[in-house]
Design an enzyme around this catalytic site. Structure first.
Site, PDB file in Angstrom:
ATOM      1  N   ARG A   1      -8.645  -0.856   4.297  1.00  0.00           N
ATOM      2  CA  ARG A   1      -8.173  -0.084   3.705  1.00  0.00           C
ATOM      3  C   ARG A   1      -6.327  -0.686   3.084  1.00  0.00           C
ATOM      4  O   ARG A   1      -6.084  -0.005   2.673  1.00  0.00           O
ATOM      5  CB  ARG A   1      -7.380   1.307   5.351  1.00  0.00           C
ATOM      6  CG  ARG A   1      -9.505   1.594   4.686  1.00  0.00           C
ATOM      7  CD  ARG A   1      -8.717   2.872   6.290  1.00  0.00           C
ATOM      8  NE  ARG A   1      -8.135   4.257   5.011  1.00  0.00           N
ATOM      9  CZ  ARG A   1      -7.493   4.949   5.775  1.00  0.00           C
ATOM     10  NH1 ARG A   1      -8.454   5.671   7.071  1.00  0.00           N
ATOM     11  NH2 ARG A   1      -6.991   5.899   5.159  1.00  0.00           N
TER      12      ARG A   1
ATOM     13  N   ARG B   1      -0.637  14.384  13.346  1.00  0.00           N
ATOM     14  CA  ARG B   1      -0.465  13.599  11.530  1.00  0.00           C
ATOM     15  C   ARG B   1      -0.960  15.291  11.386  1.00  0.00           C
ATOM     16  O   ARG B   1      -1.471  15.637  10.215  1.00  0.00           O
ATOM     17  CB  ARG B   1      -1.449  13.444  11.579  1.00  0.00           C
ATOM     18  CG  ARG B   1      -1.524  11.741  11.833  1.00  0.00           C
ATOM     19  CD  ARG B   1      -1.968  10.318  11.734  1.00  0.00           C
ATOM     20  NE  ARG B   1      -1.367  10.044  10.102  1.00  0.00           N
ATOM     21  CZ  ARG B   1      -1.240   8.516   9.948  1.00  0.00           C
ATOM     22  NH1 ARG B   1      -2.388   8.156   9.516  1.00  0.00           N
ATOM     23  NH2 ARG B   1      -0.778   8.691   9.142  1.00  0.00           N
TER      24      ARG B   1
ATOM     25  N   ASP C   1       4.513   0.853  12.155  1.00  0.00           N
ATOM     26  CA  ASP C   1       3.176   0.045  11.450  1.00  0.00           C
ATOM     27  C   ASP C   1       3.212  -1.389  12.091  1.00  0.00           C
ATOM     28  O   ASP C   1       1.424  -2.063  12.110  1.00  0.00           O
ATOM     29  CB  ASP C   1       2.862   0.399  10.059  1.00  0.00           C
ATOM     30  CG  ASP C   1       2.535   1.465   9.406  1.00  0.00           C
ATOM     31  OD1 ASP C   1       2.395   2.588  10.838  1.00  0.00           O
ATOM     32  OD2 ASP C   1       2.640   1.491   8.573  1.00  0.00           O
TER      33      ASP C   1
ATOM     34  N   CYS D   1      -5.926   7.649   9.606  1.00  0.00           N
ATOM     35  CA  CYS D   1      -6.619   6.737  10.081  1.00  0.00           C
ATOM     36  C   CYS D   1      -5.774   7.826  11.449  1.00  0.00           C
ATOM     37  O   CYS D   1      -4.987   8.711  11.469  1.00  0.00           O
ATOM     38  CB  CYS D   1      -5.557   5.848  10.310  1.00  0.00           C
ATOM     39  SG  CYS D   1      -5.853   4.314   9.507  1.00  0.00           S
TER      40      CYS D   1
ATOM     41  N   LYS E   1       0.721  -0.978   0.019  1.00  0.00           N
ATOM     42  CA  LYS E   1      -0.527   0.322   0.008  1.00  0.00           C
ATOM     43  C   LYS E   1       0.915   1.013   0.526  1.00  0.00           C
ATOM     44  O   LYS E   1       0.744   1.522  -0.871  1.00  0.00           O
ATOM     45  CB  LYS E   1      -1.398   0.190   1.178  1.00  0.00           C
ATOM     46  CG  LYS E   1      -1.821   1.422   1.219  1.00  0.00           C
ATOM     47  CD  LYS E   1      -2.778   0.671   2.597  1.00  0.00           C
ATOM     48  CE  LYS E   1      -2.187   1.550   4.106  1.00  0.00           C
ATOM     49  NZ  LYS E   1      -1.648   3.003   4.400  1.00  0.00           N
ATOM     50  N   ASN E   2       1.860   1.356   1.355  1.00  0.00           N
ATOM     51  CA  ASN E   2       2.483   2.431   1.196  1.00  0.00           C
ATOM     52  C   ASN E   2       3.835   2.790   0.167  1.00  0.00           C
ATOM     53  O   ASN E   2       4.196   4.302  -0.435  1.00  0.00           O
ATOM     54  CB  ASN E   2       3.555   2.524   2.766  1.00  0.00           C
ATOM     55  CG  ASN E   2       2.319   2.719   3.793  1.00  0.00           C
ATOM     56  OD1 ASN E   2       0.922   2.812   3.598  1.00  0.00           O
ATOM     57  ND2 ASN E   2       2.426   2.310   4.562  1.00  0.00           N
TER      58      ASN E   2
END
Ligand code: UD1
Length: 434
Positions: A397, A121, A305, A116, A22-23
């Site tokens: 997600r 952030r 993560d 999230c 994903k990242n």
């Protein structure tokens, strides 16, 4: 219904193929905007965050389509410069589109990024580097507006390492005039993958993977074409699943060299692993040692993560473990649910003390964000009886097939997605070639 049901107590066994990252995929998608033509991401994960970035590119005028796992992005006409809040507020990393839009169209107005809830952030470092490259940027209400002439290469030192802000800088500077030198960059593998993709498009970049990256701006880029790498966080999650259930699994396509800090800890907990012919065999049957102290850190440190999946493993190990979260301040939101399953997790600010038990019990719990949600699934695999995990949409997600992957490893797990949870999935399904 949006939930997962797990009947726990079975040790995982078997082999699993890891989805695309994903990242890595998200910034590559944004980078595709820098070429007026077609780019392709092969083995792209079909997850809601990717669908969200796809919707963002379409809003700008791109055409997108899937051929199996390959995502095609035709950005020939992606010249719109405004993005509504509708998609940007769904995902934190939507903010990196700013740099790509400025590189391409020299103008951008986007809704504030969401994502999230794992801490404050902020996006100050993103805006800082865009300003340094010559953009004028303002924040008005719920929007960020930016414009520039052609961006100009410069030297920038990030006051703090940030994956997203480093990506932002790369996207903004590859088409800038002159040379940009970035100091104190993030060194995460996803930065290296983004640079590999950009270099394939014709960008001139040196130093990625280290803390200083030098970019020589070019006049234009050609189409990108890359195989998205295996997702190191998904791989780590499944290794944690094997550890939590004291199972033994084989990862067919491990992310080579990207999980070292995690594997070191795996061994300290009593697990064993071995690389063989490019595959990774992880044996969690001997996992039994608590972790006296571990802190998350930027790469190559222990990844934030994987902190939540690790918490689920520690919840199964008698004795006290101590974890410090240094990257995002609100990443222990699953503690209450782990406690209801029988663990004892005490949180004080950035620190958590975990007293695990070999007899976790199933109950109804709720995912509140992506990685914490996946961690609850792991705790459920280790628990006696049935656990119902609400909030499956958070997990989707980032995890393409968590239920079928785990059931392929012998878990008793069922998903119930109920109604369509993300409007872009509907757009997507119409758009599949095969
Ligand atoms: C990315 C990953 C995320 C991972 C994180 C850290 C994606 C899509 N997400 O997130 O999964 O957990 O890296 O490895 O790739 N910060 C600021 N100002 C900014 C930007 C960040 O203060 O402008 C702070 C953050 O609040 C955080 C720290 O810097 O405390 C690191 O964040 P960053 O590396 O930017 O994470 P993301 O890119 O958001």
């Amino acid at each position: 219904m949006d939930e997962i049901r797990v009947t726990g107590g079975r040790a995982l066994r078997g082999s699993v193929v890891i989805q695309g990252s994903k990242n890595a995929a998200l910034p590559m998608m944004a980078a595709s905007l820098l070429h007026r033509g077609v780019s392709v991401l092969r083995g792209c994960p079909r997850i809601t965050d990717v669908y969200c970035m796809e919707a963002i590119l379409r809003e700008l005028g791109a055409k997108t389509w899937w051929n199996g796992k390959n995502l095609y992005l035709d950005c020939t006409k992606a010249d719109r410069t405004e993005l509504s809040e509708k998609n940007t507020e769904k995902m934190r990393s939507s903010v990196i589109i700013l740099g790509a839009m400025l590189g391409r169209s020299r103008k951008s107005s986007i809704g504030y990024p969401g994502g999230c809830v794992i801490g404050k952030r902020p996006v100050d470092l993103h805006l800082y580097v865009l300003r340094a490259l010559g953009a004028s940027v303002s924040e008005k209400g719920n929007r960020i507006q930016a414009s520039c002439g052609r961006l100009k290469g410069t030297c920038v030192r990030f006051p703090k390492r940030s994956v997203g802000a480093t990506e932002q800088a790369l996207l903004a500077s590859v088409l800038a005039k002159g040379t940009t030198v970035l100091y104190n960059c993030a060194c995460e593998p996803e930065i290296v993958w983004l640079c590999r993709y950009l270099k394939g498009m014709g960008a001139e970049i040196e130093g990625e993977g280290g803390d200083c990256i030098r970019i020589r701006g070019v006049e234009e880029l050609r189409g990108g074409d890359i195989m998205v790498p295996a997702d190191r966080i998904v791989a780590g999650t499944y290794l944690c699943a094997a550890a939590a259930t004291r199972g033994r699994i084989l990862i067919e396509n491990p992310p080579e060299g990207e999980l070292d800090s995690f594997l070191k800890l795996y061994r300290e907990m009593g697990g064993q692993y071995e690389g063989r012919s490019g595959k990774l065999i992880a044996d969690g049957r001997g996992v039994r040692f608590s972790v006296p102290f571990l802190e998350t850190d930027v790469y190559p440190g222990f990844p934030t993560d994987l902190q939540s999946p690790l918490l689920a493993v520690l919840a199964t190990i008698p004795g006290e473990s101590h974890i410090r979260e240094n990257i995002f301040e609100d990443r222990f939101r699953l503690a209450g649910d782990l406690n209801r399953m029988g663990a004892s997790v005490r949180v004080c600010g950035r620190d958590a003390w975990i007293r695990g038990t070999e007899s976790l019990r199933g109950c109804r719990v709720s995912a509140r964000e992506l990685r914490g949600g996946a961690a609850l699934v792991l705790a459920a695999l280790a628990a006696r009886g049935e656990t119902v995990i609400g909030g499956y949409s958070y997990i989707r997600r980032g995890y393409e097939h968590i239920c079928s992957d785990l059931s392929g490893l012998g878990a008793l797990i069922k998903e119930n997605t109920g109604t369509v949870l993300y409007e872009n999935i509907q757009i997507q399904e119409k758009n599949i070639i095969n």
